[in-house]
Design an enzyme around this catalytic site. Structure first.
Site, short mmCIF file in Angstrom:
data_model
loop_
_atom_site.label_atom_id
_atom_site.label_comp_id
_atom_site.label_asym_id
_atom_site.label_seq_id
_atom_site.Cartn_x
_atom_site.Cartn_y
_atom_site.Cartn_z
N HIS A 18 -19.94 3.66 8.05
CA HIS A 18 -21.12 3.65 7.19
C HIS A 18 -21.71 2.25 7.28
O HIS A 18 -20.97 1.27 7.42
CB HIS A 18 -20.71 3.99 5.74
CG HIS A 18 -21.82 3.93 4.74
ND1 HIS A 18 -23.08 4.42 4.99
CD2 HIS A 18 -21.86 3.44 3.48
CE1 HIS A 18 -23.85 4.24 3.92
NE2 HIS A 18 -23.13 3.64 2.98
N GLY B 226 -13.06 13.34 5.44
CA GLY B 226 -12.00 13.08 6.41
C GLY B 226 -11.05 14.24 6.65
O GLY B 226 -10.63 14.46 7.79
N THR C 230 -16.87 -1.01 -0.98
CA THR C 230 -16.90 -2.12 -1.94
C THR C 230 -15.83 -3.18 -1.67
O THR C 230 -15.96 -4.31 -2.11
CB THR C 230 -16.71 -1.60 -3.38
OG1 THR C 230 -15.59 -0.71 -3.40
CG2 THR C 230 -17.95 -0.86 -3.86
N SER D 169 0.81 -1.22 0.00
CA SER D 169 0.00 0.00 0.00
C SER D 169 0.85 1.27 0.00
O SER D 169 1.80 1.41 0.78
CB SER D 169 -0.92 0.00 1.22
OG SER D 169 -1.48 1.28 1.40
P1 NAD Z 1 -11.04 5.98 0.85
O1 NAD Z 1 -11.40 5.47 -0.49
O2 NAD Z 1 -10.70 7.41 1.02
O3 NAD Z 1 -9.82 5.20 1.46
C1 NAD Z 1 -9.71 3.84 1.51
C2 NAD Z 1 -8.32 3.39 1.95
O4 NAD Z 1 -8.42 1.98 2.09
C3 NAD Z 1 -7.25 3.62 0.92
O5 NAD Z 1 -6.59 4.83 1.13
C4 NAD Z 1 -6.31 2.44 1.20
O6 NAD Z 1 -5.47 2.78 2.27
C5 NAD Z 1 -7.25 1.36 1.67
N1 NAD Z 1 -7.60 0.35 0.67
C6 NAD Z 1 -8.11 0.56 -0.58
N2 NAD Z 1 -8.33 -0.61 -1.21
C7 NAD Z 1 -7.96 -1.59 -0.34
C8 NAD Z 1 -7.95 -3.00 -0.40
N3 NAD Z 1 -8.37 -3.66 -1.49
N4 NAD Z 1 -7.51 -3.67 0.70
C9 NAD Z 1 -7.09 -3.02 1.80
N5 NAD Z 1 -7.08 -1.68 1.90
C10 NAD Z 1 -7.50 -0.97 0.86
O7 NAD Z 1 -12.26 5.54 1.83
P2 NAD Z 1 -13.16 6.51 2.71
O8 NAD Z 1 -13.89 7.47 1.82
O9 NAD Z 1 -12.37 7.04 3.85
O10 NAD Z 1 -14.26 5.47 3.24
C11 NAD Z 1 -14.03 4.63 4.34
C12 NAD Z 1 -15.36 4.42 5.05
O11 NAD Z 1 -15.81 5.67 5.58
C13 NAD Z 1 -16.47 3.93 4.13
O12 NAD Z 1 -17.28 3.05 4.86
C14 NAD Z 1 -17.25 5.21 3.83
O13 NAD Z 1 -18.59 4.99 3.48
C15 NAD Z 1 -17.13 5.92 5.16
N6 NAD Z 1 -17.33 7.37 5.12
C16 NAD Z 1 -16.63 8.15 4.25
C17 NAD Z 1 -16.78 9.52 4.27
C18 NAD Z 1 -15.97 10.41 3.36
O14 NAD Z 1 -16.12 11.61 3.45
N7 NAD Z 1 -15.11 9.92 2.50
C19 NAD Z 1 -17.67 10.11 5.19
C20 NAD Z 1 -18.36 9.30 6.10
C21 NAD Z 1 -18.17 7.92 6.06
MG MG Z 2 -22.73 7.79 1.22
#
Ligand code: NAD
Ligand code: MG
Ligand code: MG
Ligand code: MG
Ligand code: MG
Length: 343
Positions: free
Chosen positions: A112, A138, A89, A56
């Site tokens: 979520h 975030g 996903t 990663s």
């Molecule tokens: P993101 O896409 O920003 O980050 C995901 C991280 O996961 C990547 O940076 C990587 O470090 C890791 N990753 C990616 N693919 C991977 C894999 N195949 N195996 C292992 N690690 C992997 O995700 P996010 O937007 O922070 O979302 C995370 C959770 O937070 C989700 O459930 C989302 O619904 C929730 N959420 C997001 C937000 C937002 O503003 N982005 C707000 C509220 C809740």
């Molecule tokens: Mg949403």
């Protein structure tokens, strides 16, 4: 309307951080939410370990931020609370890999509810399942925390194996800074369904279709694309900012009486009873799982519709005109500079 809220709001004093004192928290993923949760929790005195795949690109980043990094499996095995912050996903696959590391009394924590609510992850009944969902991207979760403030958040408990799952969720919410602003309790079902409906019907889907349909109506009638872009897309932010600050009346008070009368009469002609019925249909597909099944299948088949729709959006004239106008006008550059780099 009464002046009572239907739900209690929790602040710092309602959360006891000592609930997490003897727990190690594994944060899986270091993206938008992950980097903010991990750093805020660590700064709040919580024992944090970040779980990332061997290759990663986020590993260096997390280490540079002073955090310990391990593989998701190792982090989960050492932790008592596992916060699943990889993309929704990929969560089922990541969960499958770490499932055996969860012991009775451990806590599986989400931001979520999609995978729990739609049965894509089915944890053992002896594991707590909680949600702490900051209502913000975030980078703002991190930035406001560093200023001594916080963003509002939601908590929910899906499974309470230890009898203190809610207290754990509140303590986690305090650790990321949400109880500084206020936290409300919801359920996995309510959070998931309202989140999906809101982004589909109003925020992401509704707003962009309204903009494109307005733009196309003007351009098809012979008006210039530049004018259509300004009227139907660019000005949206100014209007929404007013509503965000002071509600509908602050916006209506700020626009001309002509705009107010025209908006109050013609808005209902555009977003009419048919649109309302369409919204109810979109909500039905969220509630009965039709949308979830479609999206899960889409992901299992390499996202054919998603890719096609995304390409069509990218190719829309409004993107071309808007892109060129934003380059030309000085405010475009200014705005970019105002957006600080992620923490
Ligand atoms: P993101 O896409 O920003 O980050 C995901 C991280 O996961 C990547 O940076 C990587 O470090 C890791 N990753 C990616 N693919 C991977 C894999 N195949 N195996 C292992 N690690 C992997 O995700 P996010 O937007 O922070 O979302 C995370 C959770 O937070 C989700 O459930 C989302 O619904 C929730 N959420 C997001 C937000 C937002 O503003 N982005 C707000 C509220 C809740
Ligand atoms: Mg949403
Ligand atoms: Mg463990
Ligand atoms: Mg105007
Ligand atoms: Mg006007």
């Amino acid at each position: 309307m009464t002046d009572e809220f239907t739900t209690e709001i929790y602040y710092d004093d309602d959360a006891d951080e000592s609930v997490l004192a003897d727990r190690t928290v594994a944060v899986l993923g270091y993206g938008s939410q992950g980097h903010a949760h991990a750093q805020n929790l660590a700064d709040s005195g919580v024992d944090v370990i970040v779980g990332l795949r061997k290759g990663s690109s986020s590993r260096k980043e997390a280490e540079a931020d002073g955090l310990e990094v391990a593989t998701p499996v190792e982090a989960a095995s050492r932790a008592d609370t596992v916060s699943v912050l990889v993309p929704d996903t990929v969560q089922p696959a990541v969960y499958e890999a770490i499932e055996d590391e969860l012991e009775a009394g451990d806590t599986l924590q989400f931001a979520h509810g999609f995978n729990i609510h739609y049965g894509q992850i089915e944890p053992d009944p002896e594991v707590n399942v909680t949600m702490v969902a900051p209502k913000s991207p975030g980078h703002l979760v991190r930035r406001t925390y560093k200023r001594g403030e916080g963003v509002p958040g939601l908590i929910a408990v899906y499974q309470d194996a230890t009898g203190d799952a809610k207290e754990q969720a509140l303590a986690y919410a305090k650790g990321v800074g949400c109880t500084r602003a206020g936290v409300i309790e919801t359920s996995f079902q309510e959070e998931t369904e309202t989140d999906l409906f809101g982004e589909q019907a109003v925020l992401c889907g509704g707003v962009t279709e309204l903009m494109k349909q307005g733009y196309e109506t003007l351009v098809d009638a012979g008006y210039s694309p530049e004018m259509a872009y300004f009227e139907c897309m660019n000005e949206m932010k100014l209007i929404v900012d007013l509503i965000y600050e002071g509600g509908l009346m602050e916006m209506w008070n700020s626009v001309s009486d002509t705009a107010e009368y025209g908006g109050l009469t013609r808005g209902k002609e555009v977003v009419d009873d048919d649109a309302r019925e369409n919204m109810e249909e979109v909500l039905r597909q969220v509630q009965d799982g039709e949308f979830a099944r479609e999206w899960i299948t889409e992901n299992q088949t390499n996202r054919p519709s998603y890719k096609q729709l995304r390409q069509a959006e990218e190719d829309h004239d409004i993107e071309d005109v808007g892109g060129r106008l934003r380059e030309l006008f000085a405010w475009g550059e200014q705005q970019k500079e105002e957006v600080p780099a992620d923490d």
